[in-house]
Design a protein around this motif. Structure first.
Motif, PDB file in Angstrom:
ATOM      1  N   LEU A   1     -41.756   4.950 -14.997  1.00 25.37           N
ATOM      2  CA  LEU A   1     -43.124   4.509 -14.721  1.00 25.37           C
ATOM      3  C   LEU A   1     -44.132   5.405 -15.452  1.00 25.37           C
ATOM      4  O   LEU A   1     -45.043   4.908 -16.120  1.00 25.37           O
TER       5      LEU A   1
ATOM      6  N   MET B   1     -46.613   4.215 -18.399  1.00 27.49           N
ATOM      7  CA  MET B   1     -48.069   4.316 -18.188  1.00 27.49           C
ATOM      8  C   MET B   1     -48.689   5.083 -19.361  1.00 27.49           C
ATOM      9  O   MET B   1     -49.758   4.728 -19.850  1.00 27.49           O
TER      10      MET B   1
ATOM     11  N   ASN C   1     -42.735  -8.388  -5.008  1.00 33.64           N
ATOM     12  CA  ASN C   1     -41.630  -9.284  -5.389  1.00 33.64           C
ATOM     13  C   ASN C   1     -40.946  -9.814  -4.121  1.00 33.64           C
ATOM     14  O   ASN C   1     -40.397  -9.034  -3.349  1.00 33.64           O
TER      15      ASN C   1
ATOM     16  N   PRO D   1     -35.338  -3.190 -10.657  1.00 35.57           N
ATOM     17  CA  PRO D   1     -34.093  -3.758 -10.094  1.00 35.57           C
ATOM     18  C   PRO D   1     -32.833  -3.254 -10.800  1.00 35.57           C
ATOM     19  O   PRO D   1     -31.810  -3.040 -10.151  1.00 35.57           O
TER      20      PRO D   1
ATOM     21  N   CYS E   1     -49.913   5.386  -7.693  1.00 37.50           N
ATOM     22  CA  CYS E   1     -49.589   4.013  -7.302  1.00 37.50           C
ATOM     23  C   CYS E   1     -50.828   3.123  -7.224  1.00 37.50           C
ATOM     24  O   CYS E   1     -50.722   1.899  -7.287  1.00 37.50           O
TER      25      CYS E   1
ATOM     26  N   LEU F   1     -45.421  -7.460   0.294  1.00 34.57           N
ATOM     27  CA  LEU F   1     -44.542  -7.482  -0.881  1.00 34.57           C
ATOM     28  C   LEU F   1     -45.237  -7.878  -2.173  1.00 34.57           C
ATOM     29  O   LEU F   1     -46.157  -8.704  -2.165  1.00 34.57           O
TER      30      LEU F   1
ATOM     31  N   TYR G   1     -46.152 -12.269 -10.496  1.00 36.24           N
ATOM     32  CA  TYR G   1     -45.976 -12.342  -9.031  1.00 36.24           C
ATOM     33  C   TYR G   1     -47.127 -13.131  -8.422  1.00 36.24           C
ATOM     34  O   TYR G   1     -48.075 -12.554  -7.862  1.00 36.24           O
TER      35      TYR G   1
ATOM     36  N   CYS H   1     -41.770  -2.086 -14.483  1.00 35.09           N
ATOM     37  CA  CYS H   1     -41.437  -2.195 -13.050  1.00 35.09           C
ATOM     38  C   CYS H   1     -40.650  -3.472 -12.800  1.00 35.09           C
ATOM     39  O   CYS H   1     -39.695  -3.489 -12.033  1.00 35.09           O
TER      40      CYS H   1
ATOM     41  N   ARG I   1     -35.428  -1.296  -2.679  1.00 38.28           N
ATOM     42  CA  ARG I   1     -36.744  -1.006  -2.097  1.00 38.28           C
ATOM     43  C   ARG I   1     -37.193  -2.238  -1.332  1.00 38.28           C
ATOM     44  O   ARG I   1     -36.915  -3.367  -1.729  1.00 38.28           O
TER      45      ARG I   1
ATOM     46  N   ALA J   1     -46.867  -1.173 -18.160  1.00 41.97           N
ATOM     47  CA  ALA J   1     -45.939  -0.586 -17.187  1.00 41.97           C
ATOM     48  C   ALA J   1     -45.476  -1.616 -16.152  1.00 41.97           C
ATOM     49  O   ALA J   1     -44.406  -1.466 -15.569  1.00 41.97           O
TER      50      ALA J   1
ATOM     51  N   CYS K   1     -51.964   0.065  -9.476  1.00 40.61           N
ATOM     52  CA  CYS K   1     -51.323  -1.253  -9.319  1.00 40.61           C
ATOM     53  C   CYS K   1     -51.185  -1.694  -7.866  1.00 40.61           C
ATOM     54  O   CYS K   1     -50.818  -2.842  -7.617  1.00 40.61           O
ATOM     55  N   HIS K   2     -51.427  -0.801  -6.912  1.00 37.49           N
ATOM     56  CA  HIS K   2     -51.277  -1.178  -5.498  1.00 37.49           C
ATOM     57  C   HIS K   2     -52.532  -0.864  -4.679  1.00 37.49           C
ATOM     58  O   HIS K   2     -52.554  -1.083  -3.473  1.00 37.49           O
TER      59      HIS K   2
ATOM     60  N   ARG L   1     -46.234   2.526   1.713  1.00 41.29           N
ATOM     61  CA  ARG L   1     -46.136   1.438   0.723  1.00 41.29           C
ATOM     62  C   ARG L   1     -44.884   0.602   0.977  1.00 41.29           C
ATOM     63  O   ARG L   1     -44.888  -0.609   0.791  1.00 41.29           O
TER      64      ARG L   1
ATOM     65  N   ILE M   1     -41.591   5.267   1.817  1.00 38.84           N
ATOM     66  CA  ILE M   1     -42.239   5.511   0.521  1.00 38.84           C
ATOM     67  C   ILE M   1     -43.745   5.516   0.748  1.00 38.84           C
ATOM     68  O   ILE M   1     -44.357   4.452   0.940  1.00 38.84           O
TER      69      ILE M   1
ATOM     70  N   PRO N   1     -51.219   0.665 -17.514  1.00 40.07           N
ATOM     71  CA  PRO N   1     -50.622  -0.074 -16.400  1.00 40.07           C
ATOM     72  C   PRO N   1     -50.154  -1.495 -16.736  1.00 40.07           C
ATOM     73  O   PRO N   1     -49.153  -1.950 -16.208  1.00 40.07           O
TER      74      PRO N   1
HETATM   75  C1  HEC Z   1     -47.855  -0.209 -13.440  1.00 39.63           C
HETATM   76  C2  HEC Z   1     -48.054  -0.788 -12.148  1.00 39.63           C
HETATM   77  C3  HEC Z   1     -47.374  -0.149 -10.954  1.00 39.63           C
HETATM   78  C4  HEC Z   1     -47.533   1.140 -10.519  1.00 39.63           C
HETATM   79  C5  HEC Z   1     -48.376   2.242 -11.118  1.00 39.63           C
HETATM   80  C6  HEC Z   1     -46.734   1.233  -9.310  1.00 39.63           C
HETATM   81  N1  HEC Z   1     -46.124   0.048  -9.032  1.00 39.63           N
HETATM   82 FE1  HEC Z   1     -44.968  -0.405  -7.411  1.00 39.63          FE
HETATM   83  N2  HEC Z   1     -44.609  -2.219  -8.136  1.00 39.63           N
HETATM   84  C7  HEC Z   1     -45.097  -2.714  -9.333  1.00 39.63           C
HETATM   85  C8  HEC Z   1     -44.423  -3.950  -9.654  1.00 39.63           C
HETATM   86  C9  HEC Z   1     -44.656  -4.811 -10.893  1.00 39.63           C
HETATM   87  C10 HEC Z   1     -43.495  -4.181  -8.607  1.00 39.63           C
HETATM   88  C11 HEC Z   1     -42.505  -5.317  -8.462  1.00 39.63           C
HETATM   89  C12 HEC Z   1     -41.129  -4.795  -8.922  1.00 39.63           C
HETATM   90  C13 HEC Z   1     -40.003  -5.770  -8.753  1.00 39.63           C
HETATM   91  O1  HEC Z   1     -40.119  -6.876  -9.288  1.00 39.63           O
HETATM   92  O2  HEC Z   1     -39.018  -5.397  -8.079  1.00 39.63           O
HETATM   93  C14 HEC Z   1     -43.650  -3.071  -7.672  1.00 39.63           C
HETATM   94  C15 HEC Z   1     -42.915  -2.963  -6.505  1.00 39.63           C
HETATM   95  C16 HEC Z   1     -42.966  -1.889  -5.670  1.00 39.63           C
HETATM   96  C17 HEC Z   1     -42.184  -1.760  -4.447  1.00 39.63           C
HETATM   97  C18 HEC Z   1     -41.135  -2.743  -3.929  1.00 39.63           C
HETATM   98  C19 HEC Z   1     -41.624  -3.654  -2.849  1.00 39.63           C
HETATM   99  C20 HEC Z   1     -42.409  -4.843  -3.364  1.00 39.63           C
HETATM  100  O3  HEC Z   1     -43.590  -4.930  -2.975  1.00 39.63           O
HETATM  101  O4  HEC Z   1     -41.874  -5.675  -4.127  1.00 39.63           O
HETATM  102  C21 HEC Z   1     -42.505  -0.565  -3.911  1.00 39.63           C
HETATM  103  C22 HEC Z   1     -41.961   0.031  -2.622  1.00 39.63           C
HETATM  104  C23 HEC Z   1     -43.464   0.062  -4.800  1.00 39.63           C
HETATM  105  N3  HEC Z   1     -43.736  -0.768  -5.848  1.00 39.63           N
HETATM  106  C24 HEC Z   1     -43.991   1.318  -4.604  1.00 39.63           C
HETATM  107  C25 HEC Z   1     -44.764   1.978  -5.554  1.00 39.63           C
HETATM  108  C26 HEC Z   1     -45.171   3.363  -5.423  1.00 39.63           C
HETATM  109  C27 HEC Z   1     -44.848   4.267  -4.247  1.00 39.63           C
HETATM  110  C28 HEC Z   1     -45.879   3.680  -6.546  1.00 39.63           C
HETATM  111  C29 HEC Z   1     -46.479   5.025  -6.926  1.00 39.63           C
HETATM  112  C30 HEC Z   1     -45.544   6.117  -7.042  1.00 39.63           C
HETATM  113  C31 HEC Z   1     -45.936   2.466  -7.372  1.00 39.63           C
HETATM  114  N4  HEC Z   1     -45.237   1.464  -6.740  1.00 39.63           N
HETATM  115  C32 HEC Z   1     -46.607   2.382  -8.567  1.00 39.63           C
HETATM  116  C33 HEC Z   1     -46.083  -2.143 -10.130  1.00 39.63           C
HETATM  117  C34 HEC Z   1     -46.482  -0.826 -10.028  1.00 39.63           C
END
Ligand code: HEC
Length: 196
Positions: free
Chosen positions: A54, A58, A98, A75, A153, A96, A173, A70, A91, A66, A156-157, A187, A147, A63
């Protein structure tokens, strides 16, 4: 007869002291301990590899780029860790991105417990839960680790995701629910299962 009785007793004590014979309970306990250390290892492997990928993505493309990482890499890292250790690591979350990551009944219960624990002031970094679950087709050893949402994070979240990032997320998504988080909130969780 008294001495004979005594010696049987002594023998039993000696056997017990030497750890022999091993009871079914001892064996189950040892398996559970070894499962727990495998689960912690699998989660570490998944978390470290994900973070590395990640951060690199980035840095290289921001992002939007990135998100693709992800989408494809998360997966496949989970699958590789699972195969290497003979268990399933994934995870999951209540909100959600995904839909493939949807929690089962056990995972939902534990995620809700983590949310309540954080609301009660517990440190999200330290939250974990483990249980031996009896199912219709045998026993499952289960382990979950919270988590927390970190600063990295939020791009994107978080609650303020940039429009181009949001558009890239919606494309992959369309039913995304995983925005609006604040740092420190739950998260999701890593979830490890081993069927016996
Ligand atoms: C660049 C964008 C991006 C960043 C930054 C990011 N994520 Fe995500 N995250 C995603 C995407 C895209 C998915 C879907 C992945 C998949 O298809 O399994 C995801 C899925 C997840 C999931 C799995 C559950 C779900 O909602 O599908 C978790 C838990 C998660 N992220 C935690 C984190 C955490 C904690 C951080 C920071 C350390 C973080 N992410 C940073 C883009 C991001």
């Amino acid at each position: 007869m008294v001495p004979a009785k005594l010696s049987v007793c002594t023998a039993a004590i000696l056997l017990f002291a030497a750890g022999m014979p091993v009871s079914a309970q001892d064996k189950a306990d040892a398996e559970f301990q070894s499962f727990k250390s495998d689960a912690v290892g699998a989660i570490k492997g998944l978390a470290q590899n994900l973070k590395k990928e990640l951060q690199a993505a980035m840095k290289a493309g921001g992002p939007v780029k990135a998100i693709e990482v992800c989408n494809t890499v998360a997966p496949s890292i989970a699958d590789a860790q699972s195969q290497e250790r003979g268990l399933s690591v994934r995870r999951t979350a209540l909100k959600l991105r995904n839909p493939d990551n949807a929690p089962d009944d056990f995972e939902r219960k534990v995620l809700e417990k983590f949310v309540a624990d954080i609301a009660a002031g517990k440190d999200p970094k330290k939250l974990a839960y483990t249980e031996v679950v009896r199912t219709d087709d045998g026993t499952e050893l289960r382990f979950m680790k919270a988590i927390p949402t970190g600063e990295l994070c939020l791009k994107c979240h978080g609650g303020n995701v940039a429009p181009d990032v949001k558009a890239a997320i919606s494309k992959l998504y369309p039913e995304d629910q995983a925005t609006g988080f604040k740092a420190g909130e739950l998260r999701g969780a890593f979830s490890v299962t081993k069927k016996q």
